[in-house]
Enzyme design. Sequence first.
Site, PDB file in Angstrom:
ATOM      1  N   PHE A 164       0.812  -1.225   0.000  1.00  0.00           N
ATOM      2  CA  PHE A 164       0.000   0.000   0.000  1.00  0.00           C
ATOM      3  C   PHE A 164       0.846   1.275   0.000  1.00  0.00           C
ATOM      4  O   PHE A 164       0.398   2.331  -0.425  1.00  0.00           O
ATOM      5  CB  PHE A 164      -0.929   0.009   1.228  1.00  0.00           C
ATOM      6  CG  PHE A 164      -0.207   0.350   2.506  1.00  0.00           C
ATOM      7  CD1 PHE A 164      -0.003   1.676   2.877  1.00  0.00           C
ATOM      8  CD2 PHE A 164       0.320  -0.648   3.318  1.00  0.00           C
ATOM      9  CE1 PHE A 164       0.694   1.984   4.041  1.00  0.00           C
ATOM     10  CE2 PHE A 164       1.022  -0.337   4.473  1.00  0.00           C
ATOM     11  CZ  PHE A 164       1.207   0.990   4.834  1.00  0.00           C
ATOM     12  N   THR A 246       8.534  -8.583   5.921  1.00  0.00           N
ATOM     13  CA  THR A 246       9.419  -9.744   5.925  1.00  0.00           C
ATOM     14  C   THR A 246       8.602 -11.027   6.130  1.00  0.00           C
ATOM     15  O   THR A 246       8.875 -12.049   5.509  1.00  0.00           O
ATOM     16  CB  THR A 246      10.480  -9.567   7.024  1.00  0.00           C
ATOM     17  OG1 THR A 246      11.320  -8.467   6.631  1.00  0.00           O
ATOM     18  CG2 THR A 246      11.328 -10.807   7.202  1.00  0.00           C
ATOM     19  N   GLU A 266      11.352  -7.495  -1.976  1.00  0.00           N
ATOM     20  CA  GLU A 266      11.670  -6.178  -1.394  1.00  0.00           C
ATOM     21  C   GLU A 266      10.915  -6.110  -0.084  1.00  0.00           C
ATOM     22  O   GLU A 266       9.731  -5.775  -0.059  1.00  0.00           O
ATOM     23  CB  GLU A 266      11.157  -5.050  -2.295  1.00  0.00           C
ATOM     24  CG  GLU A 266      11.782  -4.972  -3.654  1.00  0.00           C
ATOM     25  CD  GLU A 266      13.241  -4.611  -3.614  1.00  0.00           C
ATOM     26  OE1 GLU A 266      13.756  -4.243  -2.538  1.00  0.00           O
ATOM     27  OE2 GLU A 266      13.877  -4.730  -4.660  1.00  0.00           O
ATOM     28  N   GLY A 462      14.072   8.030  -0.348  1.00  0.00           N
ATOM     29  CA  GLY A 462      14.123   8.874  -1.533  1.00  0.00           C
ATOM     30  C   GLY A 462      15.180   8.476  -2.535  1.00  0.00           C
ATOM     31  O   GLY A 462      15.808   9.333  -3.163  1.00  0.00           O
TER      32      GLY A 462
HETATM   33  C1  UN1 Z   1       9.211   1.555  -0.632  1.00  0.00           C
HETATM   34  O1  UN1 Z   1       9.094   2.166   0.434  1.00  0.00           O
HETATM   35  O2  UN1 Z   1       8.678   0.424  -0.794  1.00  0.00           O
HETATM   36  O3  UN1 Z   1      13.623   5.241  -1.864  1.00  0.00           O
HETATM   37  C2  UN1 Z   1       9.872   2.126  -1.833  1.00  0.00           C
HETATM   38  C3  UN1 Z   1      12.464   5.598  -1.614  1.00  0.00           C
HETATM   39  C4  UN1 Z   1      11.442   5.497  -2.718  1.00  0.00           C
HETATM   40  C5  UN1 Z   1      10.948   4.100  -2.860  1.00  0.00           C
HETATM   41  C6  UN1 Z   1      10.513   3.459  -1.587  1.00  0.00           C
HETATM   42  N1  UN1 Z   1      12.074   5.898  -3.957  1.00  0.00           N
HETATM   43  O4  UN1 Z   1      12.130   6.034  -0.520  1.00  0.00           O
END
Ligand code: UN1
EC number: 1.2.1.3
Length: 513
Positions: A164, A246, A266, A462
Amino acid sequence: MSTDIQSILNKLGINASNAAYSTGSNWGVELNANTLESFSPVDGKLIASAKVASAADYDAVVHKAQEAFTAWRTVPAPKRGEIVRQFGDALRENKDALGTLVSYEMGKSLQEGFGEVQEMIDICDFAVGLSRQLYGLTMHSERPSHRMYEQWHPLGIVGIISAFNFPVAVWSWNTALALVCGNVCIWKPSEKTPLTAIACQHIIAKVFKDNDIAEGVCNLVLGDREVGELMTNDGRIPLISATGSTRMGKAVGAAVGARLGKSLLELGGNNAIIISEHADLDMSLIGAVFGAVGTAGQRCTSTRRLIIHESVYDAFTAKLVKAYGQLRIGDPLDQNNHVGPLIDTDAVAAYLDSIAKCKEEGGNFVVEGGVLSGDAYISGCYVKPCIAEVQNDFKIVQHETFAPILYLIKYKTLDEAIALQNAVPQGLSSAIMTLNLREAEQFLSAKGSDCGIANVNIGTSGAEIGGAFGGEKETGGGRESGSDAWRAYMRRQTNTINYSNTLPLAQGIKFDL
Ligand code: UN1
């Protein structure tokens, strides 16, 4: 609310009640018993609902995707890139509407909603160039008049399970790459954010339709865990790319591994910034506060721990406390506010539970948390970002709570700071704030941070799309987005061609008939 959400929903093709699946322009019409309702965490209102895909719906989508793959894989990669280029343009046209819906359905600030759509546009641009750079190597054969090289072919169906917190960007990282590589996609978005997914599906489906490409290249299946399990156990899906906790990733990894499929995971982070005695404290403050409260602490890259040198600990803590006092919490569509709501009241309960556990373990809150009440906070999802002084080995500090809770830890030597940074189960993002070259390089060296991302004088969140994104240990090991992450979406084939008049065997083996 001043923003006209209804006209945004109309523009993005979202009805009061929506179908459970789509293979492109075709949307499933079957009326299933179960419905997903999307309530905004901004004001608690029901935005719209969608049906949940049944096993039969899911199966129909997989068949469509398999059929589409037979044609899509033969389209030259640069031509596939052209479709992704048009998708990027369509996102540019829809950036305001989609970014606003991301903010309203998920609760992140409008700036971050727009930033998320920008991240989608950026990955499209990257993928367009990539479509002409899917390079393989050539090798010298040990046999005369032989040529060896490797080439990369698409895998087939890529299953994308997204979370989300980045309801649209993570899907597009996967989709833009998967498409130029010649794959077709089936996307199961989070059940908490079905509407932004429906909006994306409309946008991409129009691009395919305008180019007369048959249904089934990009597919959407709405549902909960059961749909996710159908995907992870399905031998027809060679790659599952999953983003989430996780706990979820371990289940996905086990199911996909049991059928020897590929997974790209991820998962959670427990990201720290080391604030050295040589740090620029003003810069560090921005990095730390945005990292901790941006997206209300619900990024996998959110800053959860600050490891601060003892000589600047008091001064930096005082700056933090002052900055937290200035944070404006409220409607994320109002650009004066810094912090919006958490995704739902379950997340609020998890936040409160973590604060209670931290106190039980001896945490000292220098900025207290709490749930905000009153008309402006009617959804019950708005919480105060808080800060606690802790020890790194507290159980709660070892755990990722998706909320704006920031832990402070004091250190004496850089070796100790790096050891603390690494002493958590997760390994996604990390940073050091220092103007000292020796410190910075040690942090980035093999005896430095053990994370997939390690920054100097930048916060933990970011990341740009150009680098490979992902992390080690319980973060799951996957890499998405830039660099050579595309290889995960393809299969490698080694080819050896003999253009001589004989058939010599490798390793000099003699075999005469
Ligand atoms: C995430 O929180 O699943 O590096 C991705 C970042 C964003 C991507 C986060 N570009 O904070």
